[in-house]
Design an enzyme around this catalytic site. Structure first.
Site, PDB file in Angstrom:
ATOM      1  N   LYS A 214    -102.124 -12.869 -38.733  1.00  9.41           N
ATOM      2  CA  LYS A 214    -102.236 -11.443 -38.422  1.00  9.41           C
ATOM      3  C   LYS A 214    -101.889 -11.186 -36.961  1.00  9.41           C
ATOM      4  O   LYS A 214    -101.304 -10.163 -36.632  1.00  9.41           O
ATOM      5  CB  LYS A 214    -103.642 -10.919 -38.756  1.00  9.41           C
ATOM      6  CG  LYS A 214    -103.872 -10.810 -40.249  1.00  9.41           C
ATOM      7  CD  LYS A 214    -105.165 -10.093 -40.586  1.00  9.41           C
ATOM      8  CE  LYS A 214    -105.278  -9.810 -42.080  1.00  9.41           C
ATOM      9  NZ  LYS A 214    -106.545  -9.261 -42.505  1.00  9.41           N
ATOM     10  N   LYS A 309     -98.415 -10.763 -52.503  1.00  8.65           N
ATOM     11  CA  LYS A 309     -99.562 -10.149 -53.180  1.00  8.65           C
ATOM     12  C   LYS A 309     -99.574  -8.646 -52.960  1.00  8.65           C
ATOM     13  O   LYS A 309     -99.126  -8.152 -51.932  1.00  8.65           O
ATOM     14  CB  LYS A 309    -100.872 -10.794 -52.719  1.00  8.65           C
ATOM     15  CG  LYS A 309    -101.606 -10.088 -51.620  1.00  8.65           C
ATOM     16  CD  LYS A 309    -102.983 -10.680 -51.433  1.00  8.65           C
ATOM     17  CE  LYS A 309    -103.720  -9.964 -50.305  1.00  8.65           C
ATOM     18  NZ  LYS A 309    -104.185  -8.625 -50.643  1.00  8.65           N
ATOM     19  N   LYS A 312    -103.285  -3.531 -49.637  1.00 12.84           N
ATOM     20  CA  LYS A 312    -103.474  -2.182 -49.097  1.00 12.84           C
ATOM     21  C   LYS A 312    -102.604  -1.964 -47.880  1.00 12.84           C
ATOM     22  O   LYS A 312    -102.162  -0.872 -47.603  1.00 12.84           O
ATOM     23  CB  LYS A 312    -104.942  -1.991 -48.674  1.00 12.84           C
ATOM     24  CG  LYS A 312    -105.902  -1.834 -49.804  1.00 12.84           C
ATOM     25  CD  LYS A 312    -107.214  -1.283 -49.266  1.00 12.84           C
ATOM     26  CE  LYS A 312    -108.350  -2.242 -49.551  1.00 12.84           C
ATOM     27  NZ  LYS A 312    -108.600  -3.170 -48.442  1.00 12.84           N
TER      28      LYS A 312
HETATM   29  P1  ATP Z   1    -105.614  -5.580 -46.582  1.00 11.56           P
HETATM   30  O1  ATP Z   1    -104.137  -5.586 -46.822  1.00 11.56           O
HETATM   31  O2  ATP Z   1    -106.110  -4.467 -45.676  1.00 11.56           O
HETATM   32  O3  ATP Z   1    -106.170  -6.943 -46.185  1.00 11.56           O
HETATM   33  P2  ATP Z   1    -106.307  -6.070 -49.305  1.00 11.56           P
HETATM   34  O4  ATP Z   1    -105.502  -5.363 -50.321  1.00 11.56           O
HETATM   35  O5  ATP Z   1    -105.999  -7.507 -49.061  1.00 11.56           O
HETATM   36  O6  ATP Z   1    -106.269  -5.206 -47.975  1.00 11.56           O
HETATM   37  P3  ATP Z   1    -109.151  -6.524 -48.988  1.00 11.56           P
HETATM   38  O7  ATP Z   1    -110.074  -5.399 -48.668  1.00 11.56           O
HETATM   39  O8  ATP Z   1    -108.749  -7.450 -47.893  1.00 11.56           O
HETATM   40  O9  ATP Z   1    -107.845  -5.912 -49.705  1.00 11.56           O
HETATM   41  O10 ATP Z   1    -109.754  -7.401 -50.172  1.00 11.56           O
HETATM   42  C1  ATP Z   1    -110.787  -6.941 -51.022  1.00 11.56           C
HETATM   43  C2  ATP Z   1    -110.915  -7.876 -52.204  1.00 11.56           C
HETATM   44  O11 ATP Z   1    -109.761  -7.703 -53.074  1.00 11.56           O
HETATM   45  C3  ATP Z   1    -110.977  -9.337 -51.851  1.00 11.56           C
HETATM   46  O12 ATP Z   1    -111.940  -9.960 -52.696  1.00 11.56           O
HETATM   47  C4  ATP Z   1    -109.599  -9.859 -52.158  1.00 11.56           C
HETATM   48  O13 ATP Z   1    -109.624 -11.250 -52.509  1.00 11.56           O
HETATM   49  C5  ATP Z   1    -109.193  -8.977 -53.354  1.00 11.56           C
HETATM   50  N1  ATP Z   1    -107.737  -8.779 -53.427  1.00 11.56           N
HETATM   51  C6  ATP Z   1    -106.977  -8.185 -52.496  1.00 11.56           C
HETATM   52  N2  ATP Z   1    -105.690  -8.139 -52.904  1.00 11.56           N
HETATM   53  C7  ATP Z   1    -105.647  -8.723 -54.135  1.00 11.56           C
HETATM   54  C8  ATP Z   1    -104.600  -8.982 -55.089  1.00 11.56           C
HETATM   55  N3  ATP Z   1    -103.352  -8.618 -54.850  1.00 11.56           N
HETATM   56  N4  ATP Z   1    -104.917  -9.579 -56.246  1.00 11.56           N
HETATM   57  C9  ATP Z   1    -106.199  -9.950 -56.495  1.00 11.56           C
HETATM   58  N5  ATP Z   1    -107.233  -9.763 -55.634  1.00 11.56           N
HETATM   59  C10 ATP Z   1    -106.970  -9.139 -54.467  1.00 11.56           C
HETATM   60 MG    MG Z   2    -107.002  -8.597 -47.406  1.00  4.54          MG
END
Ligand code: ATP
Ligand code: MG
Length: 445
Positions: A214, A309, A312
């Site tokens: 990051k 993946k 967000k």
């Molecule tokens: P950011 O990009 O801000 O890190 P993110 O989409 O990775 O956001 P997080 O808030 O970091 O979301 O993760 C919340 C939960 O969702 C965690 O348990 C993470 O393992 C799960 N998660 C995030 N993205 C995925 C995905 N693409 N598939 C399955 N699980 C996910």
């Molecule tokens: Mg994340």
């Protein structure tokens, strides 16, 4: 004030010497070993639990492919110590948690309010929590303090926090079973983080892969200290609740290992007889938590790149299905999502990551078996399958969206849920925090 400072210096000197003297953390089982143990666990109850929690079979993404982090990979802790309550593990001398003959194991988890909750967050995390809340004492929070580790939009933070909480409820998290709260509403999280920071060698944080990645992406001049230290906050989030199990994606396993190392280090430095001499109960200050990683976890991939993946923070909204996307947006996103020019549809061709991802999403949201999806879809062309998938997505998300609208139309309800959740969480968190203050030699209030 002067006296406090000189005492602080003295304490700090002693502490620094202790830190240097402290033996390095014992070698921990690596995630793969943990996973292996779980998969071969002979505990019938844990197998039943495994099947119950993880009824969805497919692995949405390649674990070994580029960017294969975030996979909810694989572990359910055997339930052999079901009767061992967190309070039994680390009660304080003056602040005992209420006695409970057979307290359920504790599970904590959270989502950052960094944007719209998407299908990956739902299938990889929130949907699993719905099953976990029936089996464990659960704490699901919105990790707003983690959302500021990279540049963010301040006016959006509180909105995203409320929206994420409403989504938890809309997806089936039940406030009568789980404590739902906002991380920053329980002040003990930040306080314990500071106490833990003093026992966390900076080298342990420097080696965190997420920090390296990051900070490289953000560019050095934009990197705040919080990006380096947030794994200590995550340790605090977990250790405050004497958590037994933490559902984590593969992107978080390194942080969980760090949490375990910090817990053991602080237990060694300040727990046991040293704590007793200061008037404490003795024993461990923290329970050392275990990862709770489903064996066939969802890793939902981007709609625009089957090897990345769904996230967000990905710049293009086209890359994800947000849980609150209206019907026409879902239609449009699926219509435009990346496909390939192979004939038919198949799960297991490594040259077709997008095909596997879309089939797997379809399989999970319809609850069908892989074989059923293969026989239904193998001869479809992309046009037909995209319509089928779109319809299934809309059908699955529509009730969630309707519940979400109901929840946000009654702000008082959401406020109460969060207030009650923070109250329950604070009660437990404060016990741990006070014990740590005591064991670290602070003057009691
Ligand atoms: P950011 O990009 O801000 O890190 P993110 O989409 O990775 O956001 P997080 O808030 O970091 O979301 O993760 C919340 C939960 O969702 C965690 O348990 C993470 O393992 C799960 N998660 C995030 N993205 C995925 C995905 N693409 N598939 C399955 N699980 C996910
Ligand atoms: Mg994340």
């Amino acid at each position: 004030m002067a006296r406090v400072s000189s005492r602080h210096r003295e304490t700090h000197g002693v502490h620094a010497r202790r830190l240097l003297a402290a033996s390095p953390p014992k070698t921990k089982p690596r995630s793969s070993q943990i996973r292996k143990r779980a998969e071969h666990g002979d505990d019938a109850m844990s197998r039943a639990l495994l099947a119950h929690v993880l009824h969805r079979p497919p692995l949405l993404g390649s674990r070994s492919g580029a960017g294969a982090r975030g996979l909810l990979a694989s572990r359910i802790h055997p339930l052999r110590r079901l009767n061992c309550s967190a309070a039994e593990a680390a009660p304080g001398p003056t602040e005992e948690a209420p006695a409970s003959p057979a307290r359920k194991k504790r599970v904590v988890s959270g989502v950052q309010p960094t944007g719209m909750v998407h299908l990956g967050n739902y299938l990889g995390a929130i949907k699993n929590w719905v099953a976990l809340q029936d089996l464990y004492e659960t704490f699901f929070f919105i990790v707003d303090l983690h959302a500021i580790t990279l540049p963010y939009d301040a006016p959006e933070l509180s909105k995203a926090t409320r929206s994420t909480a409403a989504i938890y409820l809309a997806c089936g998290i039940d406030s009568s079973k789980a404590s739902i709260f906002v991380q920053s509403h329980v002040r003990a999280h930040v306080e314990l983080m500071w106490l833990l920071s003093s026992s966390t060698p900076i080298g342990w944080l420097n080696r965190m892969i997420q920090f390296k990645e990051k900070s490289r992406k953000a560019g050095d001049e934009n990197v705040g200290v919080a990006l380096l230290t947030y794994p200590v906050l995550m340790a605090s989030d977990i250790l405050l609740y004497q958590s037994d199990l933490v559902p984590v994606g593969e992107d978080q396993t390194q942080h969980l290992e760090l949490t375990r190392e910090i817990a053991e280090r602080v237990n060694n430095l300040y727990g046991g007889r040293k704590w007793k001499k200061l008037g404490g109960k003795g024993g461990s200050l923290f329970k050392v938590p275990e990862a709770l990683i489903p064996p066939a976890g969802a890793r939902v991939m981007s709609l625009t790149d089957g090897l990345s993946k769904m996230s967000k923070s990905a710049p293009s909204d086209q890359s994800r299905i947000n849980l609150l996307d209206p019907k026409d947006v879902i239609v449009n996103k699926i219509k435009r999502c990346k496909t390939d020019s192979f004939p038919g549809l198949e799960f297991d061709n490594p040259e077709r990551p997008e095909c596997r991802n879309l089939l797997s999403i379809y399989q999970i949201i319809t609850g069908k078996s892989k074989e059923e999806v293969v026989s239904e879809c193998q001869d479809m062309n992309w046009g037909t399958f995209k319509t089928t998938l779109t319809d299934a997505l809309i059908e699955h998300l529509q009730p969630i969206q309707a519940r979400y609208e109901e929840i946000v139309s009654d702000p008082g309800y959401l406020d109460n849920v969060l207030l009650e959740g923070a109250g329950k969480a604070s009660e437990i968190a404060d016990i741990t925090l006070n014990n740590v203050y005591q064991a670290m030699g602070f003057l009691r209030r």
